[in-house]
Scaffold this motif. Structure first.
Motif, PDB file in Angstrom:
ATOM      1  N   GLN A 219       0.949  -1.252   0.071  1.00  0.00           N
ATOM      2  CA  GLN A 219      -0.035  -0.219  -0.054  1.00  0.00           C
ATOM      3  C   GLN A 219       1.019   1.157  -0.058  1.00  0.00           C
ATOM      4  O   GLN A 219       1.774   1.274   0.574  1.00  0.00           O
ATOM      5  N   LEU A 220       0.445   2.366  -0.607  1.00  0.00           N
ATOM      6  CA  LEU A 220       1.133   3.676  -0.513  1.00  0.00           C
ATOM      7  C   LEU A 220       0.925   4.230   0.845  1.00  0.00           C
ATOM      8  O   LEU A 220      -0.375   4.286   1.271  1.00  0.00           O
ATOM      9  N   ASN A 221       1.971   4.556   1.436  1.00  0.00           N
ATOM     10  CA  ASN A 221       1.797   5.148   2.672  1.00  0.00           C
ATOM     11  C   ASN A 221       1.773   6.636   2.775  1.00  0.00           C
ATOM     12  O   ASN A 221       0.876   7.388   3.450  1.00  0.00           O
ATOM     13  N   HIS A 222       2.819   6.900   2.184  1.00  0.00           N
ATOM     14  CA  HIS A 222       3.090   8.791   2.097  1.00  0.00           C
ATOM     15  C   HIS A 222       3.999   8.975   0.920  1.00  0.00           C
ATOM     16  O   HIS A 222       4.510   8.056   0.294  1.00  0.00           O
ATOM     17  N   THR A 223       4.055  10.081   0.437  1.00  0.00           N
ATOM     18  CA  THR A 223       4.649  10.703  -0.710  1.00  0.00           C
ATOM     19  C   THR A 223       4.739  12.195  -0.366  1.00  0.00           C
ATOM     20  O   THR A 223       4.368  12.955   0.608  1.00  0.00           O
ATOM     21  N   ILE A 224       6.066  12.640  -0.767  1.00  0.00           N
ATOM     22  CA  ILE A 224       6.365  14.117  -0.567  1.00  0.00           C
ATOM     23  C   ILE A 224       6.305  14.982  -1.555  1.00  0.00           C
ATOM     24  O   ILE A 224       6.431  14.460  -2.881  1.00  0.00           O
ATOM     25  N   ILE A 225       5.594  15.919  -1.265  1.00  0.00           N
ATOM     26  CA  ILE A 225       5.242  16.882  -2.498  1.00  0.00           C
ATOM     27  C   ILE A 225       6.031  18.266  -2.166  1.00  0.00           C
ATOM     28  O   ILE A 225       5.912  18.941  -1.078  1.00  0.00           O
ATOM     29  N   HIS A 226       6.936  18.420  -3.199  1.00  0.00           N
ATOM     30  CA  HIS A 226       7.757  19.583  -3.063  1.00  0.00           C
ATOM     31  C   HIS A 226       6.797  21.025  -3.420  1.00  0.00           C
ATOM     32  O   HIS A 226       6.100  20.823  -4.305  1.00  0.00           O
ATOM     33  N   SER A 227       7.120  21.746  -2.803  1.00  0.00           N
ATOM     34  CA  SER A 227       6.358  22.953  -2.766  1.00  0.00           C
ATOM     35  C   SER A 227       7.313  24.183  -2.510  1.00  0.00           C
ATOM     36  O   SER A 227       8.327  24.101  -2.015  1.00  0.00           O
TER      37      SER A 227
ATOM     38  N   THR B 271      -0.687   9.712   3.333  1.00  0.00           N
ATOM     39  CA  THR B 271      -0.180  11.068   4.012  1.00  0.00           C
ATOM     40  C   THR B 271       0.528  11.799   2.742  1.00  0.00           C
ATOM     41  O   THR B 271       1.508  11.235   2.067  1.00  0.00           O
ATOM     42  N   LEU B 272      -0.007  13.117   2.462  1.00  0.00           N
ATOM     43  CA  LEU B 272       0.865  13.926   1.475  1.00  0.00           C
ATOM     44  C   LEU B 272       1.616  14.691   2.522  1.00  0.00           C
ATOM     45  O   LEU B 272       1.206  15.650   3.403  1.00  0.00           O
ATOM     46  N   ASP B 273       3.140  14.590   2.254  1.00  0.00           N
ATOM     47  CA  ASP B 273       3.820  15.584   3.306  1.00  0.00           C
ATOM     48  C   ASP B 273       4.459  16.645   2.340  1.00  0.00           C
ATOM     49  O   ASP B 273       5.619  16.289   1.665  1.00  0.00           O
ATOM     50  N   PHE B 274       4.136  17.612   2.789  1.00  0.00           N
ATOM     51  CA  PHE B 274       4.625  18.792   1.957  1.00  0.00           C
ATOM     52  C   PHE B 274       6.006  19.290   2.387  1.00  0.00           C
ATOM     53  O   PHE B 274       5.937  19.602   3.760  1.00  0.00           O
ATOM     54  N   ALA B 275       6.841  19.516   1.591  1.00  0.00           N
ATOM     55  CA  ALA B 275       8.040  20.015   1.924  1.00  0.00           C
ATOM     56  C   ALA B 275       8.503  21.312   1.208  1.00  0.00           C
ATOM     57  O   ALA B 275       8.291  21.323  -0.324  1.00  0.00           O
ATOM     58  N   THR B 276       9.084  22.323   1.620  1.00  0.00           N
ATOM     59  CA  THR B 276       9.530  23.562   1.016  1.00  0.00           C
ATOM     60  C   THR B 276      10.864  23.134   0.167  1.00  0.00           C
ATOM     61  O   THR B 276      11.927  22.762   0.800  1.00  0.00           O
ATOM     62  N   VAL B 277      11.016  23.628  -1.075  1.00  0.00           N
ATOM     63  CA  VAL B 277      12.106  23.512  -1.805  1.00  0.00           C
ATOM     64  C   VAL B 277      12.445  24.825  -2.470  1.00  0.00           C
ATOM     65  O   VAL B 277      11.262  25.776  -2.648  1.00  0.00           O
TER      66      VAL B 277
END
Length: 132
Positions: A4-12, A47-53
């Motif tokens: 199962q997909l658990n989480h992914t990081i979304i660059h923002s 979970t969509l984990d938003f990270a600043t880039v």
């Protein structure tokens, strides 16, 4: 074990702004920030984990969300009320329209970082069950 997909990081460009934007449109909760991530959880546990880039390192992506007809109405209402441009197609050739692909409804819009967001009420390839 089933995979199962658990989480992914979304660059923002701004993790707090991006997480709050999506959570508001979809009626979700922004979780507690931990480290560089601002999480937004979905109903299926992803979970969509938003990270600043930095702006120069952001690669624009596409994220599609399957919602109920009622959730579509609420989310689409928020998009329209906020004046967010929306489109019936991913290439943004049909502004101000929604689509009715696979017997449902769908709409595309951009988040504050420029990611293509989509809400749909039927998964791609959906076919109504045969009556009987």
């Amino acid at each position: 074990m089933s995979v199962q997909l658990n989480h992914t990081i979304i660059h923002s460009l701004d993790n707090r702004e991006a997480a709050a934007f999506l959570a508001d449109v979809l009626g979700l909760e922004v979780g507690t920030e931990w480290g560089p991530f601002v999480p937004v959880g979905t109903a299926n546990g992803v979970t969509l984990d938003f990270a600043t880039v930095p702006a120069g390192s952001l690669t624009v992506q596409h994220y599609a969300f399957l919602v109920s007809e009622e959730e579509f109405d609420v989310s689409f209402g928020k998009i329209r009320a906020a004046g967010i441009p929306y489109f019936a197609d991913p290439r943004m050739k049909r502004p101000g329209e929604i689509n009715h692909n696979d017997g449902g409804r769908g709409v595309y819009f951009l988040d504050p970082s420029g990611h293509g967001m989509e809400i749909i009420t039927r998964p791609y390839g959906y076919q109504e069950p045969a009556a009987g």
